[in-house]
Structures are given as C-alpha cells and as structure tokens.
Design a protein around this motif. Structure first.
Motif, PDB file in Angstrom:
ATOM      1  N   ASP A   1       0.824  -1.226   0.000  1.00 36.24           N
ATOM      2  CA  ASP A   1       0.000   0.000   0.000  1.00 36.24           C
ATOM      3  C   ASP A   1       0.855   1.272   0.000  1.00 36.24           C
ATOM      4  O   ASP A   1       0.354   2.345   0.313  1.00 36.24           O
ATOM      5  CB  ASP A   1      -0.979  -0.019   1.185  1.00 36.24           C
ATOM      6  N   GLY A   2       2.125   1.143  -0.338  1.00 31.83           N
ATOM      7  CA  GLY A   2       2.977   2.321  -0.542  1.00 31.83           C
ATOM      8  C   GLY A   2       3.544   2.932   0.722  1.00 31.83           C
ATOM      9  O   GLY A   2       4.136   4.005   0.688  1.00 31.83           O
ATOM     10  N   TYR A   3       3.436   2.219   1.857  1.00 32.05           N
ATOM     11  CA  TYR A   3       3.846   2.825   3.137  1.00 32.05           C
ATOM     12  C   TYR A   3       5.318   3.193   3.167  1.00 32.05           C
ATOM     13  O   TYR A   3       5.705   4.153   3.799  1.00 32.05           O
ATOM     14  CB  TYR A   3       3.500   1.898   4.305  1.00 32.05           C
ATOM     15  N   LEU A   4       6.160   2.419   2.475  1.00 34.21           N
ATOM     16  CA  LEU A   4       7.596   2.688   2.505  1.00 34.21           C
ATOM     17  C   LEU A   4       7.968   3.799   1.510  1.00 34.21           C
ATOM     18  O   LEU A   4       8.678   4.742   1.858  1.00 34.21           O
ATOM     19  CB  LEU A   4       8.352   1.395   2.186  1.00 34.21           C
ATOM     20  N   LEU A   5       7.455   3.688   0.294  1.00 37.13           N
ATOM     21  CA  LEU A   5       7.772   4.690  -0.739  1.00 37.13           C
ATOM     22  C   LEU A   5       7.274   6.074  -0.349  1.00 37.13           C
ATOM     23  O   LEU A   5       7.827   7.089  -0.768  1.00 37.13           O
ATOM     24  CB  LEU A   5       7.169   4.271  -2.088  1.00 37.13           C
ATOM     25  N   GLU A   6       6.237   6.120   0.459  1.00 35.32           N
ATOM     26  CA  GLU A   6       5.670   7.390   0.890  1.00 35.32           C
ATOM     27  C   GLU A   6       6.727   8.284   1.567  1.00 35.32           C
ATOM     28  O   GLU A   6       6.725   9.491   1.399  1.00 35.32           O
ATOM     29  CB  GLU A   6       4.512   7.116   1.859  1.00 35.32           C
ATOM     30  N   TYR A   7       7.638   7.680   2.321  1.00 31.16           N
ATOM     31  CA  TYR A   7       8.681   8.466   2.995  1.00 31.16           C
ATOM     32  C   TYR A   7       9.611   9.129   1.974  1.00 31.16           C
ATOM     33  O   TYR A   7      10.017  10.273   2.146  1.00 31.16           O
ATOM     34  CB  TYR A   7       9.512   7.585   3.942  1.00 31.16           C
ATOM     35  N   PHE A   8       9.968   8.420   0.911  1.00 30.32           N
ATOM     36  CA  PHE A   8      10.800   9.009  -0.148  1.00 30.32           C
ATOM     37  C   PHE A   8      10.011  10.103  -0.860  1.00 30.32           C
ATOM     38  O   PHE A   8      10.518  11.182  -1.134  1.00 30.32           O
ATOM     39  CB  PHE A   8      11.215   7.940  -1.172  1.00 30.32           C
ATOM     40  N   PHE A   9       8.760   9.789  -1.180  1.00 28.32           N
ATOM     41  CA  PHE A   9       7.866  10.712  -1.886  1.00 28.32           C
ATOM     42  C   PHE A   9       7.759  12.045  -1.146  1.00 28.32           C
ATOM     43  O   PHE A   9       7.906  13.110  -1.730  1.00 28.32           O
ATOM     44  CB  PHE A   9       6.498  10.027  -2.029  1.00 28.32           C
ATOM     45  N   HIS A  10       7.566  12.000   0.179  1.00 28.53           N
ATOM     46  CA  HIS A  10       7.437  13.231   0.961  1.00 28.53           C
ATOM     47  C   HIS A  10       8.753  13.990   1.067  1.00 28.53           C
ATOM     48  O   HIS A  10       8.761  15.180   1.349  1.00 28.53           O
ATOM     49  CB  HIS A  10       6.873  12.932   2.353  1.00 28.53           C
ATOM     50  N   ALA A  11       9.867  13.296   0.838  1.00 22.49           N
ATOM     51  CA  ALA A  11      11.174  13.962   0.864  1.00 22.49           C
ATOM     52  C   ALA A  11      11.546  14.487  -0.519  1.00 22.49           C
ATOM     53  O   ALA A  11      12.663  14.947  -0.741  1.00 22.49           O
ATOM     54  CB  ALA A  11      12.229  12.986   1.367  1.00 22.49           C
ATOM     55  N   GLY A  12      10.615  14.393  -1.474  1.00 21.63           N
ATOM     56  CA  GLY A  12      10.839  14.952  -2.811  1.00 21.63           C
ATOM     57  C   GLY A  12      11.607  14.048  -3.762  1.00 21.63           C
ATOM     58  O   GLY A  12      12.077  14.490  -4.811  1.00 21.63           O
ATOM     59  N   VAL A  13      11.749  12.755  -3.415  1.00 18.67           N
ATOM     60  CA  VAL A  13      12.438  11.813  -4.305  1.00 18.67           C
ATOM     61  C   VAL A  13      11.381  11.094  -5.157  1.00 18.67           C
ATOM     62  O   VAL A  13      10.448  10.516  -4.607  1.00 18.67           O
ATOM     63  CB  VAL A  13      13.254  10.769  -3.491  1.00 18.67           C
ATOM     64  N   PRO A  14      11.507  11.140  -6.487  1.00 21.05           N
ATOM     65  CA  PRO A  14      10.528  10.442  -7.343  1.00 21.05           C
ATOM     66  C   PRO A  14      10.496   8.933  -7.064  1.00 21.05           C
ATOM     67  O   PRO A  14      11.546   8.322  -6.870  1.00 21.05           O
ATOM     68  CB  PRO A  14      11.033  10.714  -8.762  1.00 21.05           C
ATOM     69  N   VAL A  15       9.308   8.361  -7.018  1.00 20.09           N
ATOM     70  CA  VAL A  15       9.148   6.940  -6.689  1.00 20.09           C
ATOM     71  C   VAL A  15       8.230   6.243  -7.689  1.00 20.09           C
ATOM     72  O   VAL A  15       7.424   6.887  -8.368  1.00 20.09           O
ATOM     73  CB  VAL A  15       8.549   6.746  -5.265  1.00 20.09           C
TER      74      VAL A  15
END
Ligand SMILES: [Zn+2]
Length: 408
Positions: free
Chosen positions: A108-122
């Motif tokens: 459900d994207g819980y891990l990628l969300e941290y990168f996403f909020h830091a501005g890293v494309p996922v």
C-alpha cells in the motif's frame, strides 16, 4: 518429483511436513462458513545442490494474490524502522529530485511514501490491485503488475532505471525467482543499489519459527543461498544488515557485478563465515528441525488441555498468516480458543481459514476478560503486551507460543 525453483535439481530432502493447510490469508466471511475450503500440503524441501529451502508449488500464484488481504501499515515498530531505512538510503545514496526509487511488491505504498514526501521520485510495482489502489490514494504512483524480465525491459525502454531498487519481504513471494532477480539486473541503473529484505533462514531454524512457513512464502533464504542466486544473475551482495523484523530478517545490498566502487563490507564477510561454520550448506544442519516442531505442538497442546480442564478461558490476539499455520498444524479450533482479535478492519467479522475461529475488534478482550491471551504475532509481543497490560487487572496472563511456549 518436484524440482528446485532456482537450480532445477530434484527435491527429495524434506525439511518439515506441516500437514495440510488452507491458504493462510484466505479469511472466511460468514456466508462461506458452510462451503468447502481448499487445503494444500505444506511440505518444505531443501535442495541438496544449492541449499535453497522452498515449498513445492501447489497453488497458482493468481489464486493466492488475487484476494490478498494484507495491508502493511499497521505496526508502529515497523513504521519506525521503515522511516529510519529511507532516511539512511537518502543520505548514503544522495537521493534527490533527479533520482528514482522503485519498489517491487510495494504493497500500500507505506515505505515509498517516505521518499515521496522527501521529494524523491518513486514508482511502486504491486500485483494486488486493491492494495495498489490504496498506494495511489496516498500519492505513490503504482504499476499493477508482477515483476520480472518483461516489466524491467519496459521500464528501461521508458528510461526509468532506479538509483535504488528495493523489495521488503517480497522475494519469498515471487513465483518465478529467476525471472525476478534477472529483472532486477536488467532494471538497475549502472552504479545503482538493490536492497532486499527477507526473513533469515538461520533465525527460522534457531528460534523454531516454523509458523512463518506458508504457501504464500515459496522460499526461505540463508545469506549464502541468496548470494549464490544473485551471483548467477550478475549481481554481487556487498553488504548485509540483520534486522529484528519477523523474528530476524536480513537486508541484503546488491550491486552490478562489474561495479567495483562498492567494496564487500566486514559484516557481509562475517555473516558468510558464520553461516559456513554452522553448516547452512550441509544437510546435517537441518536434520533436527522436524523433531523441534513436533515437540512445540505437544507442549502447546499440553498447556491448552490443562487450561481447559481447569475451566479457563482463552482468547487469541492477532490474525496473522503465521497464526494460521500454527493453529491448523496443531489442530486448535474454538474447542480451545473462543475468538481472536485484530486491528485490521478487513479481517474483523471474518473467520480464520481452516480453524474458523471468529475475528473481532480488540475491544472484545476488555469486554470478555479471558484468563489467557495467546499472542499469535509473537514477533510483536512486547508491543502487544504493553497495549494489553490491562488484562493484569483481572489476573489475565499472556501466552507466547514461539520459540517455546511461555506463560507470563
Ligand atoms: Zn537448488
């Protein structure tokens, strides 16, 4: 005779036979309680040639993953660990808005969300449509697909090669292991890093975690077995971390075999030496496991029988996959356990597969005041015992089944 899913050698060494079990994530709704329920053999083999521990393929992967109920974002300790990991990777790999992070089995994207909020494309890749939808809802772009060579080639053609390619607890659930690892080799950007987490076979054996075996987990890796598989596909493991997740997991770090900028770390060398010295590459290492499993079943039943003879009430806590392996293998139904509870709203109101123990909201425990609470997700026992410390008010006690049956 079944064949090894990595090296194709015939499989004739059994690690353990857990009998017949239903798919551990197939929670039964009330209207299906009178229907037939499929049970499949849960036999674990060890390959004599490459020492990959694996189950035979009995069930089509589509059947398993189409109805996959699992949403990952429910445990607090897990979320903290996920956050720490993403910060570490951003720092070490200097990830920026020009980088790309791809996760295989992104749930459900819980891990990628941290990168996403830091501005890293996922980009997430997830075969179960219901969980992929939840990921999209939180802003994590997700491809609904199985990952392998084909998907990797498509992404490379679009110019989407990741600096960091990761998989958290997905490798064990990939039906075609060689296709998946070959796909990672194709997809990874030159100079990029792959990190993969999986439960460590050494911990499974040493800590008697036989209940983490289920049809959805096709493989159980040692570091040495994983190293052999990645090397075959042109990837070198250069680092490894031991994590507390799922009772003891490894996070392996891989690079392209020809990328000499990343040297083999001391801890990778140490783990390799340790596994070699205890004999993970010999059949003798695996021989006592079956008896250890049988003894756990006898001890747990002994406790439950004594408790019921003295008219005690027993509730379960949690409805994890591992609980279903344990309960089905031991033959524990509502004759011993009145009900279980789970935080996940998807599971509440349903029944455990095979045993048909009802699943309620955790409030049920305070309402019914059971004498014993059997903790099925024993890997989270500290967190759960803290949350449920109120059972002490009426003299309630916790029972933890693994590694040995303990009552406290
Ligand atoms: Zn093999």
């Amino acid at each position: 005779m079944p064949k090894c899913r990595f090296c194709a050698a015939p499989l004739n060494q059994l690690l353990v036979d857990l009998g017949m079990s239903p798919l551990c994530e197939s929670y039964v709704p009330a209207e299906k309680l009178n229907s037939m329920e499929p049970f499949y053999p849960l036999h674990v083999y060890i390959c004599e040639r490459c020492f990959l521990v694996q189950i035979e393929e009995y069930v089509a992967p589509e059947e398993i993953f189409a109805q996959y109920a699992y949403f990952s974002s429910y445990s607090t300790s897990w979320r903290q660990q996920a956050k720490a990991y993403t910060e570490k990777m951003r720092r070490e790999l200097k990830l920026s808005d020009r980088s790309l992070v791809v996760e295989v089995g992104s749930n459900d994207g819980y891990l990628l969300e941290y990168f996403f909020h830091a501005g890293v494309p996922v980009l997430g890749i997830e075969p179960a449509a219901n969980v992929a939808k939840a990921a999209e809802a939180r802003g994590v772009p997700t491809l609904v697909k199985f990952f392998g060579r084909q998907t990797a080639k498509e992404l490379v053609a679009e110019g989407r090669q990741p600096d960091l390619l990761l998989g958290a607890n997905v490798l064990a659930q990939i039906p075609d292991l060689n296709d998946c690892v070959a796909g990672m080799k194709i997809l990874l950007k030159p100079g990029g890093v792959i990190t993969i987490e999986f439960p460590h076979l050494m911990r499974l054996i040493a800590d008697n975690q036989f209940d983490t075996i289920y049809h959805e987990h096709f493989y159980y890796f040692s570091f040495l077995a994983a190293e052999r598989i990645f090397a075959f596909h042109g990837l070198t493991l250069f680092d490894v971390e031991e994590l507390p997740t799922h009772g003891g997991s490894l996070r392996i770090y891989a690079r392209h075999a020809d990328d000499s900028s990343k040297l083999l770390t001391e801890r990778a060398k140490e783990l390799r030496t340790q596994e070699t010295s205890i004999g993970t590459g010999t059949l003798a290492y695996y021989r006592s496991f079956t008896e250890q499993v049988h003894e756990t079943k006898r001890r747990l039943l002994e406790f439950l029988i004594d408790a019921k003879r003295t008219r005690k009430t027993i509730a379960g806590y949690g409805a994890p996959g591992k609980g279903n392996t344990l309960l089905n293998y031991c033959g524990i139904r509502t004759d011993f356990i009145d009900y279980t509870v789970d935080m996940n709203p998807y599971k509440q109101g349903k029944f455990l597969p095979g045993t048909h123990i009802p699943i309620y909201h955790p409030d049920k425990i305070a309402e019914t005041k059971p004498d014993y609470v059997l903790i099925l997700p024993w890997n989270l026992k500290d967190e759960i015992m803290q949350q449920l410390s109120f059972i002490r008010d009426w003299g309630g006690q916790f029972v933890v089944p693994i590694p040995t049956v303990t009552v406290s």
